[in-house]
Design a protein around this motif. Structure first.
Motif, PDB file in Angstrom:
ATOM      1  N   GLU A 159      48.921  53.150  29.539  1.00 36.38           N
ATOM      2  CA  GLU A 159      48.242  52.295  28.562  1.00 36.38           C
ATOM      3  C   GLU A 159      48.823  50.883  28.594  1.00 36.38           C
ATOM      4  N   ARG A 160      50.133  50.804  28.734  1.00 36.27           N
ATOM      5  CA  ARG A 160      50.794  49.505  28.819  1.00 36.27           C
ATOM      6  C   ARG A 160      50.280  48.728  30.026  1.00 36.27           C
ATOM      7  N   ALA A 161      50.204  49.399  31.159  1.00 33.53           N
ATOM      8  CA  ALA A 161      49.725  48.738  32.376  1.00 33.53           C
ATOM      9  C   ALA A 161      48.281  48.264  32.214  1.00 33.53           C
ATOM     10  N   VAL A 165      48.281  45.147  29.820  1.00 33.40           N
ATOM     11  CA  VAL A 165      48.890  43.998  30.494  1.00 33.40           C
ATOM     12  C   VAL A 165      47.980  43.484  31.605  1.00 33.40           C
ATOM     13  N   ALA A 166      47.324  44.395  32.318  1.00 36.18           N
ATOM     14  CA  ALA A 166      46.403  43.972  33.378  1.00 36.18           C
ATOM     15  C   ALA A 166      45.266  43.132  32.813  1.00 36.18           C
ATOM     16  N   MET A 167      44.693  43.547  31.688  1.00 32.58           N
ATOM     17  CA  MET A 167      43.609  42.770  31.083  1.00 32.58           C
ATOM     18  C   MET A 167      44.104  41.396  30.638  1.00 32.58           C
ATOM     19  N   ALA A 168      45.287  41.360  30.041  1.00 29.30           N
ATOM     20  CA  ALA A 168      45.851  40.068  29.642  1.00 29.30           C
ATOM     21  C   ALA A 168      46.044  39.158  30.855  1.00 29.30           C
ATOM     22  N   SER A 223      33.028  32.317  34.933  1.00 31.92           N
ATOM     23  CA  SER A 223      31.941  33.241  35.252  1.00 31.92           C
ATOM     24  C   SER A 223      32.330  34.235  36.335  1.00 31.92           C
ATOM     25  N   GLU A 224      33.276  33.873  37.178  1.00 29.48           N
ATOM     26  CA  GLU A 224      33.738  34.814  38.198  1.00 29.48           C
ATOM     27  C   GLU A 224      34.725  35.828  37.619  1.00 29.48           C
ATOM     28  N   GLY A 225      35.507  35.418  36.634  1.00 26.99           N
ATOM     29  CA  GLY A 225      36.542  36.295  36.099  1.00 26.99           C
ATOM     30  C   GLY A 225      36.077  37.263  35.032  1.00 26.99           C
ATOM     31  N   LEU A 226      35.131  36.850  34.185  1.00 27.62           N
ATOM     32  CA  LEU A 226      34.741  37.694  33.056  1.00 27.62           C
ATOM     33  C   LEU A 226      34.042  38.993  33.456  1.00 27.62           C
ATOM     34  N   PRO A 227      33.206  39.025  34.499  1.00 28.18           N
ATOM     35  CA  PRO A 227      32.576  40.309  34.848  1.00 28.18           C
ATOM     36  C   PRO A 227      33.582  41.421  35.152  1.00 28.18           C
ATOM     37  N   ALA A 228      34.646  41.093  35.852  1.00 21.22           N
ATOM     38  CA  ALA A 228      35.659  42.102  36.160  1.00 21.22           C
ATOM     39  C   ALA A 228      36.343  42.586  34.896  1.00 21.22           C
ATOM     40  N   LEU A 229      36.643  41.661  33.984  1.00 21.11           N
ATOM     41  CA  LEU A 229      37.285  42.050  32.737  1.00 21.11           C
ATOM     42  C   LEU A 229      36.360  42.935  31.913  1.00 21.11           C
ATOM     43  N   PRO A 268      35.295  51.033  29.511  1.00 20.33           N
ATOM     44  CA  PRO A 268      35.496  52.478  29.327  1.00 20.33           C
ATOM     45  C   PRO A 268      36.507  52.841  28.246  1.00 20.33           C
ATOM     46  N   ARG A 269      37.462  51.967  27.960  1.00 24.10           N
ATOM     47  CA  ARG A 269      38.529  52.319  27.011  1.00 24.10           C
ATOM     48  C   ARG A 269      38.534  51.413  25.786  1.00 24.10           C
ATOM     49  N   ALA A 270      37.498  50.612  25.656  1.00 23.12           N
ATOM     50  CA  ALA A 270      37.411  49.699  24.520  1.00 23.12           C
ATOM     51  C   ALA A 270      36.941  50.435  23.275  1.00 23.12           C
ATOM     52  N   GLY A 271      37.298  49.881  22.127  1.00 23.99           N
ATOM     53  CA  GLY A 271      36.804  50.352  20.848  1.00 23.99           C
ATOM     54  C   GLY A 271      36.361  49.137  20.061  1.00 23.99           C
ATOM     55  N   THR A 272      36.949  48.987  18.903  1.00 24.28           N
ATOM     56  CA  THR A 272      36.694  47.778  18.132  1.00 24.28           C
ATOM     57  C   THR A 272      37.200  46.553  18.887  1.00 24.28           C
ATOM     58  N   PHE A 273      38.281  46.765  19.623  1.00 24.39           N
ATOM     59  CA  PHE A 273      38.896  45.698  20.405  1.00 24.39           C
ATOM     60  C   PHE A 273      38.870  46.083  21.882  1.00 24.39           C
TER      61      PHE A 273
END
Length: 213
Positions: free
Chosen positions: A91-93, A96-99, A138-144, A150-155
């Motif tokens: 979960e930490r990885a 941190v990867a998204m950040a 625009s190139e970075g947001l699609p990957a994020l 798949p693991r998002a909720g409210t945040f």
């Protein structure tokens, strides 16, 4: 007395992240604005404090901390509740990867010093500089979006804000400033909207900061 001194610029994405993190952690701090447009970050006075000449820099616990993700990590260890980075390794990885997708892949290409170099030294028009800025968002947001969904909720990860949301909110603020369409990123937009309902995020918004003169 404030617990910390934050040297920042009101519209700096990296500074915005640290303001959010400080607010979430409930750390009182004094802002000392550094006018990036006027080059104050390159002054001898500021470089004596931070040789890199960047913002933010956080003075806390007798330390001078630089680099927003390093500062956020320090705050998470120093003030563990509420956590911004999960403890379980996977979960930490993930968080941190998204950040880092924001802080290391999108943001550096659109940093003010890069934009000024494109315009001043390389002679690009403002229209071309704006197109550069929008392209890398625009190139970075699609990957994020794909990575988070798949693991998002409210945040971005579950139902409490993490370091990923702390990085996301300033990035979407910038995307809107440059009229980058966000219709294709429902996960990101939902997380951003929910985060900005929290006072810790709202109080860190550039519109609520003192603008350096």
């Amino acid at each position: 007395m404030p617990q910390a001194i934050l040297h920042d610029y009101y519209r700096s994405s990296a500074s915005y992240r640290v303001r959010i993190a400080l607010n979430i952690k409930g750390v009182e701090y004094e802002r000392r604005p550094v006018n990036l447009l006027e080059g104050q970050q390159q002054s001898d006075e500021y470089r004596a404090l931070n040789p890199q000449g960047f913002v933010p820099m956080l003075e806390i616990d007798g330390h001078r901390l630089v680099q927003s993700l390093a500062i956020i990590n320090y705050l998470d260890l120093r003030f563990p509740t509420p956590p911004l980075i999960p403890t379980p390794a996977a979960e930490r990885a993930h968080v941190v990867a998204m950040a880092m997708m924001v802080a290391c892949d999108i943001h550096p290409l659109n940093n003010l010093r890069v934009l000024k170099y494109l315009k001043n030294e390389l002679g690009h028009s403002q229209e071309e500089v704006d197109a550069w800025y929008a392209h890398w968002i625009s190139e970075g947001l699609p990957a994020l979006e794909t990575f988070a969904a798949p693991r998002a909720g409210t945040f971005l990860f579950g139902d409490a804000p993490t370091a990923a949301d702390v990085c996301l909110v300033p990035q979407l603020f910038n995307a809107r400033r440059f009229n980058v369409p966000l219709d294709g990123y429902p996960t990101l937009v939902r997380a951003d909207e929910n985060a900005n309902r929290l006072e810790a995020f709202a109080a860190a918004h550039p519109d609520r900061q003192e603008v350096p003169q």
